[in-house]
Each structure stands twice: as C-alpha cells, then as structure tokens.
Scaffold this motif. Structure first.
Motif, PDB file in Angstrom:
ATOM      1  N   ARG A 364     -13.343 -34.914 -20.879  1.00  0.00           N
ATOM      2  CA  ARG A 364     -14.302 -35.749 -21.705  1.00  0.00           C
ATOM      3  C   ARG A 364     -14.406 -36.884 -20.860  1.00  0.00           C
ATOM      4  N   GLU A 367     -18.085 -38.292 -20.628  1.00  0.00           N
ATOM      5  CA  GLU A 367     -18.551 -38.569 -21.611  1.00  0.00           C
ATOM      6  C   GLU A 367     -18.054 -39.966 -22.155  1.00  0.00           C
ATOM      7  N   ASP A 382     -19.328 -32.759 -15.023  1.00  0.00           N
ATOM      8  CA  ASP A 382     -17.982 -32.539 -15.674  1.00  0.00           C
ATOM      9  C   ASP A 382     -17.240 -32.396 -14.642  1.00  0.00           C
ATOM     10  N   ASP A 600      -9.847 -33.022 -29.665  1.00  0.00           N
ATOM     11  CA  ASP A 600     -10.407 -33.585 -28.283  1.00  0.00           C
ATOM     12  C   ASP A 600      -9.210 -33.944 -27.299  1.00  0.00           C
ATOM     13  N   VAL A 673     -14.877 -24.630 -20.254  1.00  0.00           N
ATOM     14  CA  VAL A 673     -15.787 -25.181 -21.257  1.00  0.00           C
ATOM     15  C   VAL A 673     -14.703 -26.104 -22.130  1.00  0.00           C
ATOM     16  N   THR A 674     -15.124 -27.317 -22.162  1.00  0.00           N
ATOM     17  CA  THR A 674     -14.218 -28.262 -23.163  1.00  0.00           C
ATOM     18  C   THR A 674     -14.267 -27.795 -24.592  1.00  0.00           C
ATOM     19  N   ARG A 676     -14.579 -28.726 -27.764  1.00  0.00           N
ATOM     20  CA  ARG A 676     -15.696 -29.163 -28.615  1.00  0.00           C
ATOM     21  C   ARG A 676     -17.001 -28.395 -28.158  1.00  0.00           C
ATOM     22  N   GLU A 677     -17.300 -28.176 -26.969  1.00  0.00           N
ATOM     23  CA  GLU A 677     -18.462 -27.581 -26.408  1.00  0.00           C
ATOM     24  C   GLU A 677     -18.437 -26.112 -26.468  1.00  0.00           C
ATOM     25  N   GLU A 680     -21.359 -24.009 -28.136  1.00  0.00           N
ATOM     26  CA  GLU A 680     -22.744 -23.879 -27.137  1.00  0.00           C
ATOM     27  C   GLU A 680     -22.239 -23.077 -25.880  1.00  0.00           C
ATOM     28  N   GLY A 681     -20.968 -23.101 -25.491  1.00  0.00           N
ATOM     29  CA  GLY A 681     -20.611 -22.361 -24.203  1.00  0.00           C
ATOM     30  C   GLY A 681     -20.586 -20.884 -24.647  1.00  0.00           C
TER      31      GLY A 681
END
Length: 723
Positions: A364, A367, A382, A600, A673-674, A676-677, A680-681
C-alpha cells in the motif's frame, strides 16, 4: 575528491578488486566485466548486459528491472550479487542512428550501463578514481575473474575523446573475451581512464571461419576503448553526472565554490577537518589516507557535489557538534542537484524498517504516497515487495518539501510526509519505528516539531477516513441447490450502503445457471441506473458449506438475441460468504472482527501440499493470529477441509482454485494482488479465462467475510439466523 579516494583505494595492487564480473543468465559464465563506481553502483558496457541477459548484443531498449547476476572477488572471497539497470545508454552508430550493425560498424557511441546493487552488509568495497585518457598512457586491465594473473598491459596509441585505440604488449595476456566493460587503469595515475569496448580479431578464412596463419601484416593485440571524456559526457546526458568525475578538475556545479568557502569558514582547523573527512568517508564507504592529513576545503566541497549522500552524512556528524553549521551547509547544498536528503545511515535504516513491515502494508506504499503527495508525486506503480518499495522511496527522496512551514523554517520534505502516511497504516510497533526515524531526520534538518506533528496528524486523519469509508454497492444472493442437478434457488438483496433490502420474491423457483445469471444481471442493471456513483458493485454469494465450490462466477447469460454475453465473474467482482461456519463456532466471532480490522496490515499464509490436516491448520492459525488472508493450494480432497477450518476460526479472506490440485496458476497469480484489491484481482483473472483460457487455466474462488457489513437473515441449517 582525491583525498577521499586515497592512494590505498586505487593503488595498482588493489585495482583488480574494483573489477566485477557480469554473468550470463543461461550458463553463469562471464559475459564481461565492470568497474565499481560507488559501494552500490558499477559501470559496464550496455552490450555486456545485453549478452548477459540473452538479448541481441546491440539491443537498444533498457532491460528495466530484469535482474543481472554479478560477482565481486577480492582478498576476502567471492560475493555473488544481483543488480539492475540504474542508467542505460544504448549503443548507437557514429551518426547517432539505431541500431548498431554487428558486422558493418567497427566503432559506435553510447554502449554504457550503470548497474545498481545492494552492497553486502559490513563489506568495504573499493571505488575507482577517474582521469582523462591521453595518448602514450600505459594502462592495465583485468579479466572479469579478477584473478591476480589475469591482467593485460596496453598502451594508448590514439584518443580523440570519443574512441581510444590501445595496443597490447607482445608478451603476457592479451585482451579477449570477458574483458569488455572492464576498466583501463593508468599505471602512473592509479586511476581509470576508460572502458574496454571491443577487440580487433585476426582475419579469418572466409570458407572455414578459422583464423588465418599469422602474418607480420596482420593487426595484433589491438583493441578500442571508451575514454573517460566520452563516458562523462554520455552519463551526464543520461542524468548520472558526477559518477566519473575528474578529481583534478573543479566540478561544474553552482554550489561547489560556495561549499568550498563555507567549509573553509566553518572548519578552518585542519585537524578537525581531517577528523570530519575520515568520519564522512567511513559513512559513505570511501577510502582516505591514513597519514593524518586533511582534505582541503576544495576537496571536501568536491565530495559534497559528487557523492550524493556525503552532505547529509556531514550534517549528521555536525548536528551535535555545531548545529548552526548544519543549516548553512544545507542551504548552500540546495543549489546543487546532486545531494540527496538522507545520509547513508538514515537510508539504510529506512530500508531496514520497510523490510520488516507486513507485505500488505508495503503493497500500500503507492496509495500512501498518492495521499501524502497528491500534487508533487508522480503516480507510482505498485512496488514488488521491499525492492520495489526502495525504488519508489528513492524517487520520492528527490521531491521538494511542501509549502506549509513556519517563517524561515525548513520545509517538511516529501519523503518524510510519505513515510508518515505509510506509518499510519502500520501496526503499533512498526508505526513507532518509522515515526522515530522521521523524528531523527527532521531533527537533523532543523524542521520544527510542530511542522512534523501537523503532517503526522494529517496522516492519522487520512487513515481514519479510510476506516470510515463505506464499501462498494453490493448485490447479495443466497444460493441453494434446487430439486434437480444444476438447478438453483435464489434470494437476492441490494445494499447501497444502508443495509440489505430484498429485491426478489421467487425464492422457491428453480433456476438454471443461465437463468440465474440473467436474474442477477437485471438486478445489477437496476442498481447501476439508481446509483449516481461509478463504483462497480460486488456480487456476494451467500452459501452453505456444500456450496463453497459452486461455479456461480461462471454462470453466463447469452440468449440468441443478445449482442454480448454476460459472464457474472468476468463483469463483476464476485465473492462467496459462508456465515454457517462462523455460527457453528461463535467463540471465533471476536477474532474474525479483529482480523478484519487489520485487513490492510495483517499477515498472510499459504497452505499447500498434501500433509496438512485440520489439526495442523488450526494450530498454525492459532499461532499466527494476525493472519487475515490465506491461500489454499492443495489437492481437492484436502482443500475443502482446509478452507472450512480457515473460515470457521475467523479468517476473513481465503482464496483457492476449485478446479486444480496443487500448484494452481490462479492462486499463484493472486499472490501479487493486495488483500483489499483481491475481489477486483480475481474478477480480472476470470475475465482473462474467457478469451485466454490457455494462459489462465485457473478457476479461482474468493471467500470474503466483511465484518463491517451485515448479511440478511437466512434460513440456514443452523438455528442462529443473524450475526
């Protein structure tokens, strides 16, 4: 900068220890040599790097982050390291065009590569001094192996500042394969004057390709080199000025004369200047004479505008001795583009702290940077673990400070602001370490505590806002098997943020997968029409234990009259949730909520292979109570049991592949992929399976139990019907 290099650093006896071998990826044999510039940078030819990576020799695009294997050998042993390209000057023809033609072009321009590597802890690496190449110089160059007897002696015959031709002695070793990119050392000056570029080979028989019998008319032992003059100009044009500076020439830097005068005024005593010089040299990994001498103010200033972290190291030392001098040096140093913000110790400490952070926090960092520096910072990619984070932090280090500061007080640098935002995402112990680091740097720079405290408060407000932010709209669907195979019964709710509201009333009707997809897509379309936002809704499938592997994401609506298909999992993030498992084990409800709050910053685990049973999984999760995410990559007969144990003890996020055994492509893909994502990943992966099934063979399932959002009351197999 001659005093700081010192006779011991580049003496002939030690010159070979500045040689580095660049290894081929395919066979680990040497492709060529390089020369150390600083303890973390080396210079070689671009064609050597191309050869090492298996690319065409005169390829022009930069290899980017592709790892380059290198070996450094000295009297203490061998060090195998990994480097990457920091500056790339591709080969080009003498007229400036591309590409260089391997058979037609006998000389070329460019052909330089600066490689960055992490020096081994505690290693004292030598560094080279540089001088101009001149006709008549006697030079020595080492084979990339760096072995004591692997040198060739040559003499400069011509040099026009662009290309230098050298002829070898008639006895001893001659320049040949694996010498390219190596340094040419002036025996008299104990300095590097250029790099070996190419060797003129004896003529060959056109029929056999073998060397012709020797003739006195043949050119023998002739090579050509890239002289220092051209290296300096090429690197300066590539943004790497100062790496190969001439210690006998005053730098063309506006801060140089002012720094020389400032050093003379602040440190007039030669003894003190010598003490400071030795301390700065040690911190920057440089050598210095051991004869009790001191650098002149000009030599000190030369160092400060050529060694990026020297000014910070000097002010770090002076902070306790003469705080007033720190501000004066920093003010003058800002006139130069060379000095970096951090001293070597501060830089190393920051990277060490970042390396200790959970992977989810490191992921993150972009971000945090975007939030901390919305106007000044470029949109960062990233980072791939600590290595990518280090590159991003290095870019941020060059950014100026913000404008909110007390009158006449130094501005808070962008790097400190970004680190404060990163710290706000960390667990308490890691947050404290980063904030103590920020305090130390700010104190050295003379930044008021109130200014840093304001940025820290901004970071806390940002994370508080993240916590309060609602998730995307949801379409919840309770799925149970119908009365016939491949038939399902549905109940559907919408949740725009105020809680679930039921939108279907035919929960007793059986649907095929295609019919269920059409029903859900109609609800999703109505949600789009009613919502002014652009956030893609999440489909949350509420299932029992037996339904965890239902292919809901593969349900597809495609009637003959439809223009495009509608594959649920390709169009929308689709997750599964199994409230039944937690309700059977209510003692883990507090753990589930605690883990979710750490989504996170918490850790992740991966269970693979065939030896882990439910008891081992349970014990591992009890031992790692900060785990918020689990990847399961086990054979099918074990996989489902592992998944159920993870969900039952309150792990909020679990990903697996319902179609594969061990070593799932989809599970491997999701590791980048993180957390929280992940919804979507996973959606993106499923979309790729539609048009590239051969490249993306997985069938990923994502269990996602959001503790901040409620689910409807369900008629499950257990008597409890609400959280």
């Amino acid at each position: 900068m001659g005093w700081f290099i010192g006779a011991g650093a580049t003496a002939t006896a030690n010159a070979r220890h500045c040689a580095v071998a660049v290894l081929r990826t395919r066979d680990e044999r040497s492709a060529g040599a390089g020369v150390l510039l600083t303890p973390g940078l080396l210079l070689t030819c671009a064609h050597v790097v191309n050869d090492a990576l298996g690319r065409p020799v005169f390829a022009t695009p930069s290899p980017g982050d592709t790892p380059v294997r290198i070996v450094h050998r000295d009297g203490t042993g061998e060090r195998r390291l990994t480097a990457e390209v920091a500056h790339w000057v591709p080969p080009r023809r003498l007229d400036g065009t591309l590409p260089v033609r391997e058979r037609e072009d006998r000389e070329w321009l460019g052909d330089l590569a600066v490689l960055r590597f992490a020096p081994p802890p505690g290693a004292v690496l030598p560094r080279a001094g540089w001088r101009p190449m001149r006709p008549g110089q006697n030079l020595r160059t080492w084979h990339s192996s760096g072995l004591a007897g692997s040198f060739a002696d040559v003499r400069v015959k011509t040099c026009d500042g662009v290309v230098g031709y050298v002829d070898g002695d008639p006895t001893g070793m001659s320049i040949g394969p694996a010498f390219s990119g190596g340094a040419l050392w002036s025996v008299l000056d104990h300095s590097v004057v250029g790099l070996v570029a190419a060797h003129m080979m004896p003529p060959q028989d056109p029929a056999t390709g073998r060397a012709l019998p020797h003739s006195p008319q043949h050119v023998a032992r002739r090579s050509w080199a890239i002289p220092w003059q051209r290296i300096r100009a090429e690197l300066a044009a590539a943004g790497a000025a100062g790496l190969v500076g001439d210690p006998g020439t005053a730098p063309d830097d506006p801060a140089y004369p002012l720094l020389a005068e400032t050093v003379r005024r602040l440190v007039p005593d030669a003894t003190l200047r010598g003490d400071l010089g030795r301390l700065v040299a040690d911190r920057c990994g440089l050598h210095h004479p051991d004869d009790g001498s001191a650098p002149s103010p000009e030599e000190f200033a030369h160092l400060l505008v050529t060694e990026p972290r020297a000014l910070a190291a000097l002010t770090e030392i002076l902070r306790l001795r003469d705080p007033a001098a720190v501000g004066q040096l920093l003010a003058v140093g800002r006139l130069s583009a060379v000095p970096r913000l951090l001293s070597p110790r501060e830089h190393t400490r920051l990277l060490d702290l970042v390396a200790l952070l959970p992977e989810t926090v490191v992921a993150r960092l972009p971000e945090a940077v975007r939030a901390a520096l919305p106007l000044a910072a470029e949109y960062p990619a990233d980072p791939a673990g600590p290595r990518g984070a280090a590159k991003l932090l290095e870019r941020i280090e060059r950014l100026p400070g913000d404008s909110r500061a007390e009158a006449a007080a130094p501005r808070v640098p962008g790097l400190l602001r970004a680190v404060e935002y990163l710290a706000a995402l960390c667990p308490d112990d890691r947050r404290a370490g980063l904030r103590l680091w920020c305090d130390g740097v700010a104190q050295r720079l003379g930044i008021p505590r109130s200014a840093l405290a304001e940025r820290r408060s901004d970071a806390d407000d940002w994370t508080a806002g993240l916590a309060a932010r609602t998730g995307p709209p949801r379409v919840l669907v309770h799925v149970v098997r119908g009365g016939a195979p491949d038939r399902y019964r549905l109940r559907i709710w919408c949740d725009e943020g105020a809680g679930p509201r039921q939108v279907s009333t035919d929960g007793d009707r059986d649907h095929s997968g295609a019919e269920a997809a059409r029903a859900l897509l109609r609800v999703l379309e109505s949600l789009h029409r009613a919502s002014a936002g652009e956030r893609r809704p999440v489909v949350e499938a509420l299932v029992d234990r037996a339904g965890l592997n239902l292919p809901i994401d593969e349900w597809e609506s495609f009637d003959p009259g439809d223009l495009v298909p509608g594959v649920l999992g390709a169009e929308y993030p689709l997750v599964v949730n199994c409230p039944e498992l937690l309700r059977r084990n209510e003692r883990f409800l507090p753990e589930w909520r605690r883990r979710w709050r750490q989504l996170d910053t918490g850790g992740s685990l991966r269970f693979s292979g065939g030896s882990a049973g439910p008891r081992q999984i349970y014990g591992t999760l009890m031992d790692h109570q900060d785990t918020v995410r689990v990847a399961v990559d086990a054979a099918g007969h074990l996989r489902d049991g592992i998944v159920e144990v993870c969900l039952a003890v309150g792990v909020p996020v679990v990903v697996w592949d319902r179609g594969a055994g061990a070593e799932s492509h989809a599970v491997d893909h999701m590791t980048a992929v993180t957390t929280r994502e992940l919804p979507e990943g996973v959606r993106s992966y499923r979309a790729k399976t539609v048009h590239r099934p051969g490249d993306y063979p997985g069938r990923p399932v994502l269990a996602w139990a959001d503790a901040d959002r409620t689910v409807p009351r369900l008629h499950l197999s257990e008597p409890q019907e609400s959280r």
